[in-house]
Design a protein around this motif. Structure first.
Motif, PDB file in Angstrom:
ATOM      1  N   LYS A 152       0.994  -0.878   0.203  1.00 52.25           N
ATOM      2  CA  LYS A 152       0.021   0.310  -0.122  1.00 52.25           C
ATOM      3  C   LYS A 152       1.265   0.599  -0.307  1.00 52.25           C
ATOM      4  O   LYS A 152       2.144   1.527   0.838  1.00 52.25           O
ATOM      5  N   ASP A 181      -2.902   4.938  -0.998  1.00 48.98           N
ATOM      6  CA  ASP A 181      -4.577   5.794  -0.401  1.00 48.98           C
ATOM      7  C   ASP A 181      -3.678   6.998  -0.292  1.00 48.98           C
ATOM      8  O   ASP A 181      -2.638   7.780  -0.773  1.00 48.98           O
ATOM      9  N   GLU A 209      -7.447   3.996  -2.164  1.00 50.50           N
ATOM     10  CA  GLU A 209      -8.740   4.262  -1.099  1.00 50.50           C
ATOM     11  C   GLU A 209      -8.578   6.466  -0.808  1.00 50.50           C
ATOM     12  O   GLU A 209      -8.038   6.742  -1.094  1.00 50.50           O
TER      13      GLU A 209
HETATM   14 MN    MN Z   1      -6.580   5.043   4.487  1.00 55.20          MN
END
Ligand code: MN
Length: 349
Positions: A152, A181, A209
């Motif tokens: 991520k 994200d 995200e």
């Molecule tokens: Mn987040």
């Protein structure tokens, strides 16, 4: 209730700021038979407006709502806490954690079994905070070598620099799935531009995200309809009512549940809404150590159906104040050896 501060291995930068230590809160409850339950909160200002200090104060205020209650009636306890402390989400969550840990220790069952025992192991991703592209690529290479299947990447700072960061990571860890994200950092149109620039470089994240501000659901829907990969609501999602609104609007494809935003009872309601609406579920975290993360591992494994798992916080801490709760092998957490409750104990020095 007491504060629990643990330093991070290196400062962690995201679009909303930098943190260098986890300023958490430890809560204990004792049942009338002497059984003790423990829980850990990791309040996050930019997401929920709580701090260590406000959480400690709120938990102190919750004592009279919990004292003398039957722990088996934990849903009524959660409802009473919600009635008087609606916006103290991390504080409510940690009281629920300690009560449920005590209750399932008393019953001598592991918490993930209490939640339904759908799975007894789950695999987490690993997060790379915002930094220089070369440093981020080096971390990505290291995580891929250690067996991570999903990385991520924190973005949401600057569209073009963010593209360079993601390109460097994708080249360093070509076999890993990528989650990007934005942590609310983009405008809707910049978020769509960012996605198009990634497409143009043949990079297809598995998830995007919270690209835009948490209150801008129309903007999030704009991104969801145009960006070409699934979008997750994170900071925009705290309550089951938020989940319903996001799903009805088509504002996101994935709901990122965090126990620090929702507590346990509300997280279960959000999971039910996601199942009914056929949208995917994610579980995420703040800066919990082993104790706080164990609760999310038990819930995600026991309830099942969480497609994206982002429970990597303990890996960024310099110390582990607890033992047990799960066994870790690479990025897999296994619960098979837990015999009761969370299975977490304070580390004795
Ligand atoms: Mn987040």
């Amino acid at each position: 209730v007491e504060g629990l501060e643990v330093a991070l291995v290196e400062p962690f930068t995201i679009a909303t700021g930098v943190i260098s230590a986890a300023r958490n809160v430890l809560v204990k409850v004792k049942l009338s038979d002497g059984t003790v339950g423990i829980g850990e909160a990791s309040p996050c200002g930019p997401s929920g407006g709580e701090t260590m200090e406000t959480t400690v104060a709120a938990v102190r205020g919750m004592v009279e709502l919990v004292q003398g209650r039957d722990a088996r009636d934990w849903r009524t306890i959660a409802k009473r806490l919600h009635g008087d402390f609606e916006h103290q989400e991390a504080a409510r969550a940690v009281v629920e954690f300690a009560v449920l840990d005590a209750l399932t220790r008393h019953w001598k069952i592991p918490l993930y079994v209490f939640f339904g025992a759908a799975n007894d192991r789950i695999e987490t991703d690993i997060t790379i905070p915002i930094s220089e592209p070369a440093h981020m690529a080096e971390l990505a290479r290291k995580y891929a070598e250690r067996g991570a299947s999903t990385i991520k990447v924190k973005v949401g700072k600057d569209r073009d620099e963010d593209v360079n960061r993601v390109v460097a990571i994708a080249a360093a860890a070509p076999r890993c799935g990528l989650i990007v994200d934005g942590n609310q950092g983009y405008s809707p149109s910049i978020a769509v531009d960012f996605a198009r620039l990634l497409h143009a470089r043949n990079i297809r994240p598995i998830l995007f995200e919270q690209p835009v501000h948490r209150h801008d659901l129309d903007g999030m829907r704009f991104v969801t309809e145009r960006c070409g990969f699934p979008v997750a609501a994170d900071e925009a999602l705290h309550t089951a009512a938020d989940a319903l609104r996001i799903v009805r609007m088509g504002a996101a494809n994935v709901l990122n549940v965090k126990l620090m935003k929702s507590g346990v009872a509300e997280a279960l309601d959000i999971a039910a809404i996601a199942r009914a609406a056929h949208v995917d579920l994610m579980i995420g975290c703040m800066s919990e150590s082993r104790l706080g993360i164990a609760m999310s591992v038990h819930l995600a494994a026991g309830v099942g159906g969480f497609r994206y798992i982002d429970l990597d916080a303990p890996m960024f801490l310099t110390q582990d104040p607890f033992t047990g709760g799960y066994e870790q092998d690479g990025y897999w957490y296994s619960l098979g050896k837990v015999t009761q409750g969370l299975g977490v104990e304070p580390r004795t020095r």
